[in-house]
Design a protein around this motif. Structure first.
Motif, PDB file in Angstrom:
ATOM      1  N   VAL A 267       0.851  -1.189   0.000  1.00 57.05           N
ATOM      2  CA  VAL A 267       0.000   0.000   0.000  1.00 57.05           C
ATOM      3  C   VAL A 267       0.888   1.240   0.000  1.00 57.05           C
ATOM      4  CG1 VAL A 267      -1.800   1.283   1.212  1.00 57.05           C
ATOM      5  CG2 VAL A 267      -1.812  -1.228   1.240  1.00 57.05           C
ATOM      6  N   ILE A 268       0.610   2.161  -0.924  1.00 57.36           N
ATOM      7  CA  ILE A 268       1.357   3.415  -1.012  1.00 57.36           C
ATOM      8  C   ILE A 268       0.375   4.567  -0.832  1.00 57.36           C
ATOM      9  CG2 ILE A 268       2.814   4.886  -2.454  1.00 57.36           C
ATOM     10  CD1 ILE A 268       3.834   2.426  -3.871  1.00 57.36           C
ATOM     11  N   ARG A 269       0.604   5.375   0.204  1.00 59.59           N
ATOM     12  CA  ARG A 269      -0.252   6.531   0.485  1.00 59.59           C
ATOM     13  C   ARG A 269       0.461   7.813   0.039  1.00 59.59           C
ATOM     14  NH1 ARG A 269      -0.452   7.573   5.411  1.00 59.59           N
ATOM     15  NH2 ARG A 269       0.948   5.986   6.256  1.00 59.59           N
ATOM     16  N   LEU A 270      -0.294   8.716  -0.571  1.00 59.83           N
ATOM     17  CA  LEU A 270       0.252   9.952  -1.114  1.00 59.83           C
ATOM     18  C   LEU A 270      -0.270  11.163  -0.344  1.00 59.83           C
ATOM     19  CD1 LEU A 270      -0.289   9.272  -4.943  1.00 59.83           C
ATOM     20  CD2 LEU A 270       1.607   8.522  -3.489  1.00 59.83           C
ATOM     21  N   ASP A 271       0.519  12.230  -0.358  1.00 63.63           N
ATOM     22  CA  ASP A 271       0.070  13.493   0.229  1.00 63.63           C
ATOM     23  C   ASP A 271      -0.855  14.247  -0.723  1.00 63.63           C
ATOM     24  OD1 ASP A 271       1.487  13.206   2.628  1.00 63.63           O
ATOM     25  OD2 ASP A 271       3.322  13.986   1.721  1.00 63.63           O
ATOM     26  N   THR A 272      -0.608  14.099  -2.026  1.00 61.98           N
ATOM     27  CA  THR A 272      -1.449  14.728  -3.042  1.00 61.98           C
ATOM     28  C   THR A 272      -1.695  13.722  -4.160  1.00 61.98           C
ATOM     29  OG1 THR A 272       0.494  15.633  -4.190  1.00 61.98           O
ATOM     30  CG2 THR A 272      -0.584  17.057  -2.578  1.00 61.98           C
ATOM     31  N   ALA A 273      -2.797  13.896  -4.877  1.00 64.81           N
ATOM     32  CA  ALA A 273      -3.127  12.982  -5.972  1.00 64.81           C
ATOM     33  C   ALA A 273      -2.024  13.000  -7.022  1.00 64.81           C
ATOM     34  CB  ALA A 273      -4.458  13.385  -6.599  1.00 64.81           C
ATOM     35  N   PHE A 274      -1.661  11.811  -7.502  1.00 63.04           N
ATOM     36  CA  PHE A 274      -0.563  11.695  -8.469  1.00 63.04           C
ATOM     37  C   PHE A 274      -0.853  10.518  -9.389  1.00 63.04           C
ATOM     38  CE2 PHE A 274       4.019  10.558  -9.432  1.00 63.04           C
ATOM     39  CZ  PHE A 274       4.269  11.678 -10.215  1.00 63.04           C
ATOM     40  N   GLU A 275      -1.508  10.802 -10.513  1.00 62.65           N
ATOM     41  CA  GLU A 275      -1.906   9.743 -11.433  1.00 62.65           C
ATOM     42  C   GLU A 275      -0.721   9.077 -12.120  1.00 62.65           C
ATOM     43  OE1 GLU A 275      -4.608   8.168 -12.279  1.00 62.65           O
ATOM     44  OE2 GLU A 275      -5.900   9.222 -10.877  1.00 62.65           O
TER      45      GLU A 275
ATOM     46  N   ALA B  54      -0.255  22.560 -11.739  1.00 63.21           N
ATOM     47  CA  ALA B  54       0.487  21.402 -11.235  1.00 63.21           C
ATOM     48  C   ALA B  54      -0.457  20.365 -10.649  1.00 63.21           C
ATOM     49  CB  ALA B  54       1.504  21.851 -10.187  1.00 63.21           C
ATOM     50  N   GLN B  55      -1.444  20.828  -9.886  1.00 58.67           N
ATOM     51  CA  GLN B  55      -2.400  19.901  -9.292  1.00 58.67           C
ATOM     52  C   GLN B  55      -3.231  19.215 -10.369  1.00 58.67           C
ATOM     53  OE1 GLN B  55      -5.025  21.691  -6.449  1.00 58.67           O
ATOM     54  NE2 GLN B  55      -5.955  19.760  -5.832  1.00 58.67           N
ATOM     55  N   ALA B  56      -3.634  19.969 -11.380  1.00 61.88           N
ATOM     56  CA  ALA B  56      -4.434  19.389 -12.463  1.00 61.88           C
ATOM     57  C   ALA B  56      -3.632  18.355 -13.243  1.00 61.88           C
ATOM     58  CB  ALA B  56      -4.919  20.499 -13.397  1.00 61.88           C
ATOM     59  N   ALA B  57      -2.332  18.646 -13.478  1.00 60.82           N
ATOM     60  CA  ALA B  57      -1.492  17.723 -14.248  1.00 60.82           C
ATOM     61  C   ALA B  57      -1.291  16.410 -13.511  1.00 60.82           C
ATOM     62  CB  ALA B  57      -0.146  18.374 -14.547  1.00 60.82           C
TER      63      ALA B  57
ATOM     64  N   ALA C 119       1.979  20.995 -20.660  1.00 62.20           N
ATOM     65  CA  ALA C 119       2.396  21.994 -21.647  1.00 62.20           C
ATOM     66  C   ALA C 119       2.059  23.404 -21.167  1.00 62.20           C
ATOM     67  CB  ALA C 119       1.724  21.711 -22.992  1.00 62.20           C
ATOM     68  N   ALA C 120       0.883  23.552 -20.564  1.00 61.59           N
ATOM     69  CA  ALA C 120       0.489  24.864 -20.048  1.00 61.59           C
ATOM     70  C   ALA C 120       1.384  25.282 -18.885  1.00 61.59           C
ATOM     71  CB  ALA C 120      -0.975  24.827 -19.606  1.00 61.59           C
ATOM     72  N   LEU C 121       1.767  24.317 -18.042  1.00 58.01           N
ATOM     73  CA  LEU C 121       2.648  24.616 -16.917  1.00 58.01           C
ATOM     74  C   LEU C 121       4.016  25.077 -17.414  1.00 58.01           C
ATOM     75  CD1 LEU C 121       3.261  24.579 -13.884  1.00 58.01           C
ATOM     76  CD2 LEU C 121       3.772  22.137 -14.090  1.00 58.01           C
ATOM     77  N   GLU C 122       4.546  24.374 -18.419  1.00 60.73           N
ATOM     78  CA  GLU C 122       5.833  24.779 -18.985  1.00 60.73           C
ATOM     79  C   GLU C 122       5.736  26.173 -19.599  1.00 60.73           C
ATOM     80  OE1 GLU C 122       9.236  22.656 -21.590  1.00 60.73           O
ATOM     81  OE2 GLU C 122       7.308  22.814 -22.608  1.00 60.73           O
TER      82      GLU C 122
ATOM     83  N   GLU D 202      -4.440  10.549 -20.386  1.00 65.47           N
ATOM     84  CA  GLU D 202      -3.117  11.011 -20.806  1.00 65.47           C
ATOM     85  C   GLU D 202      -3.170  12.323 -21.585  1.00 65.47           C
ATOM     86  OE1 GLU D 202       0.880   9.150 -22.915  1.00 65.47           O
ATOM     87  OE2 GLU D 202      -1.082   8.252 -23.308  1.00 65.47           O
ATOM     88  N   GLU D 203      -4.123  12.480 -22.492  1.00 62.56           N
ATOM     89  CA  GLU D 203      -4.156  13.679 -23.335  1.00 62.56           C
ATOM     90  C   GLU D 203      -4.363  14.963 -22.532  1.00 62.56           C
ATOM     91  OE1 GLU D 203      -6.540  13.561 -26.813  1.00 62.56           O
ATOM     92  OE2 GLU D 203      -5.778  11.619 -27.475  1.00 62.56           O
ATOM     93  N   PRO D 204      -5.372  15.038 -21.661  1.00 58.00           N
ATOM     94  CA  PRO D 204      -5.504  16.265 -20.864  1.00 58.00           C
ATOM     95  C   PRO D 204      -4.316  16.487 -19.938  1.00 58.00           C
ATOM     96  CG  PRO D 204      -7.107  14.603 -20.168  1.00 58.00           C
ATOM     97  CD  PRO D 204      -6.515  14.130 -21.446  1.00 58.00           C
ATOM     98  N   ARG D 205      -3.715  15.401 -19.444  1.00 61.08           N
ATOM     99  CA  ARG D 205      -2.531  15.531 -18.593  1.00 61.08           C
ATOM    100  C   ARG D 205      -1.408  16.222 -19.357  1.00 61.08           C
ATOM    101  NH1 ARG D 205      -0.307   9.961 -17.162  1.00 61.08           N
ATOM    102  NH2 ARG D 205      -2.290   9.781 -16.099  1.00 61.08           N
ATOM    103  N   ASP D 206      -1.175  15.801 -20.612  1.00 61.09           N
ATOM    104  CA  ASP D 206      -0.132  16.415 -21.428  1.00 61.09           C
ATOM    105  C   ASP D 206      -0.421  17.893 -21.680  1.00 61.09           C
ATOM    106  OD1 ASP D 206       1.224  14.036 -21.553  1.00 61.09           O
ATOM    107  OD2 ASP D 206       0.488  13.478 -23.541  1.00 61.09           O
TER     108      ASP D 206
END
Length: 433
Positions: A131-139, A368-371, A385-388, A377-381
Motif C-alpha cells: 500500500v502506497i499513500r500519497l500526500d497529493t493525488a498523483f496519477e 500542477a495539481q491538475a497535471a 504543456a500549459a505549466l511549462e 493522458e491527453e488532458p494531462r499532457d
C-alpha cells in the motif's frame, strides 16, 4: 546469442542506472522488474504486481503481488521486500534524481533527508499486498514505478542484490533468461573501452550506443535516434521578472544546444527582447557534459555587457547550491521516471532538489495539481504543456534541447524494439551472432 556493447562498469543496482546512460538503463530493465512496466503504447501495465487499484480520492494505491512470486534465484519476493527496495531509493538522498521522483509519497521526503528510518506512506499489511499513500493525488505513480531505477532489488539480509527481471546473471558476462520457455535470447555483454562504432563495424557486437559526436556514416548497421528521458533548460530565479527577461533576451538557445553533443535543440523556443539584463550575475554550471553549454552561456552574456561570475562545481555541490537557493542562473537537466514532464513538475513545485522557483503562484499551483491528478493522458499532457509555458512566460525557464542517443544495431538482428523510455524489448529478437 545477442551481443551488447557495454562500455565501462555498472554497480548492478538499478538505482545507479543514470538516466543519461542508455546502456545501463537497458541492463537494469532486463535484470530488474518494477511493480509496473511500460507497454507497447508507452502506458503502464502489470509487471511484478499482477494488478493495482486506487481509492476515489487518488491518494491510496494498492498493488497486489502473485502468491508464488520469486526472484531470478528462486527466492520468494514479498511486499515487504518491495517496500525495502523502494525505501532504498529514497535513502539515496535529495541530490539523487531518482530519489526525488516520489516526494508525493507520505513520509518519502523525511526518509530521503535521513530524518526517518523508513517511508511512513509505504506499508506491507501482508506478503502480497503493498500500500502506497500519497500526500497529493498523483496519477503518474504507475509510470514512475515502471522506470528502471525503481526495479525491485530483492536484497537479502547479507545486502546482496538479487535480480527480479526477465534475466539473471549467468557465467562470466552473460545474461540468461529466467524462464527457459520465454524464447528470449541469451545475452553476451562485450565490455570494451574501444569505440562502440568500431565494435559494430567489426561485427563484434549486435547492439551498441554510439558515443556523442561519433560519425556513424561509415557503419554497416542500422542507426536509431532514440530520444532520452532528459531535457535541458536554462533556469533563472532572479527576483525581478524584468531581470529574468533581460537575461534570457541576451541568450541564443540554439547556440547553447550546439555546444553539447547529442543535445537536439528546441528550435521552437525564442528568447524574448523584453526586460533589461542586470549588470552582473553568477552563473552556476555542474562539471561534466553541461560545462561547454555553461562556457557558451557566459560568453553570450559577457558579449551583451553583463559581468559574469562563473561557478563550476561537482554535481553534488551543484545540486546543493540549486536546492538551497544559492544558484540563481544555471542549466539543469529535467529527468525522471515520468519523462521530461515529471522533471518539469519537480522544477515547478517547491521543495524538491530540482525546485527552481521557491514559491508557487496560484496559477502554477492549479496547473500542477491538475497535471498530477489527470486520469487521461491527453488532458494531462495539455496541463504539463500549459505549466511549462507559464514558466517560460514568467522567464523562470528557457528550454534549450532534449538529449538523444544514437544506437547502432547490426543489420542481421530482427525483431528488436526500443520502448518509449529507451529500454529494450527482446521478445521478438532473432540475432545472427
Amino acid at each position: 546469442m545477442f551481443r551488447m556493447g557495454v562500455p565501462g562498469e555498472w554497480s548492478g543496482d538499478p538505482a545507479d542506472a543514470d538516466p543519461a546512460s542508455v546502456t545501463n538503463r537497458a541492463l537494469a530493465d532486463l535484470l530488474f522488474e518494477g511493480l509496473t512496466r511500460l507497454g507497447p503504447a508507452g502506458l503502464p501495465e502489470p509487471a511484478l504486481a499482477e494488478r493495482w487499484f486506487v481509492t476515489e480520492d487518488r491518494l491510496t494505491w494498492t498493488f497486489v503481488l502473485p502468491e508464488d512470486l520469486v526472484d531470478g534465484g528462486g527466492v520468494a519476493v514479498t511486499a515487504r521486500n518491495v517496500k525495502h527496495s523502494l525505501e532504498s531509493v529514497a535513502a539515496r538522498g535529495p541530490a539523487d534524481q531518482a530519489a526525488t521522483a516520489l516526494t508525493v509519497v507520505t513520509g518519502w521526503r523525511t526518509h530521503m533527508n535521513g530524518e526517518a528510518g523508513g517511508v511512513a506512506g509505504i506499508s506491507a499489511p501482508d506478503e502480497t499486498t503493498l500500500v502506497i499513500r500519497l500526500d497529493t493525488a498523483f496519477e503518474l505513480l504507475p509510470d514512475v514505478l515502471a522506470s528502471p531505477p525503481f526495479g525491485v532489488t530483492n536484497r537479502g539480509d547479507d545486502g546482496v542484490i538479487r535480480t527480479t527481471g526477465a534475466y539473471r546473471w549467468g557465467e562470466g558476462d552473460t545474461l540468461v533468461p529466467v524462464d527457459d520457455r520465454s524464447g528470449l535470447p541469451m545475452i553476451e555483454l562485450v565490455r570494451s573501452e574501444q569505440d562502440p562504432a568500431a565494435l559494430v563495424a567489426g561485427g563484434l557486437v549486435d547492439w551498441a550506443v554510439l558515443r556523442p559526436g561519433t560519425d556513424s556514416d561509415g557503419i554497416d548497421a542500422d542507426v536509431i535516434r532514440q530520444p532520452l528521458d532528459l531535457r535541458v533548460a536554462l533556469v533563472s530565479r532572479l527576483p525581478a521578472r524584468a531581470d529574468r527577461l533581460g537575461l534570457f533576451g541576451a541568450v541564443a538557445p540554439l547556440l547553447l544546444a550546439t555546444e553539447v553533443p547529442a543535445l537536439a535543440p528546441r528550435s521552437s523556443v525564442r528568447a524574448t527582447d523584453e526586460g533589461t539584463a542586470p549588470a552582473a550575475v553568477v552563473v552556476d554550471v555542474p562539471q561534466g557534459i553541461l560545462e561547454p553549454l555553461g562556457s557558451e552561456l557566459v560568453a553570450q552574456l559577457e558579449s551583451a555587457g553583463v559581468t559574469v561570475v562563473p561557478v563550476v562545481s561537482p554535481p553534488a555541490e551543484f545540486a546543493a547550491r540549486v536546492s538551497s537557493g544559492e544558484a540563481v542562473l544555471f542549466p539543469v537537466v529535467m529527468a525522471g521516471g515520468t519523462g521530461p514532464a515529471g522533471g518539469l513538475l519537480r522544477m515547478a513545485v517547491p521543495g524538491g532538489v530540482d525546485d527552481v522557483i521557491g514559491q508557487l503562484s496560484a496559477a502554477r499551483a492549479e496547473l500542477a495539481q491538475a497535471a498530477t491528478a489527470a486520469i487521461e493522458e491527453e488532458p494531462r499532457d495539455l496541463f504539463f504543456a500549459a505549466l511549462e509555458q507559464h514558466l517560460i512566460d514568467d522567464a523562470f525557464l528557457l528550454p534549450v534541447g532534449q538529449f538523444e542517443a544514437r544506437i547502432a544495431v547490426d543489420r542481421g538482428v530482427r525483431g528488436l524494439r526500443h520502448r518509449a523510455d529507451g529500454t529494450l524489448d527482446l521478445s521478438g529478437v532473432v540475432a545472427t551472432g
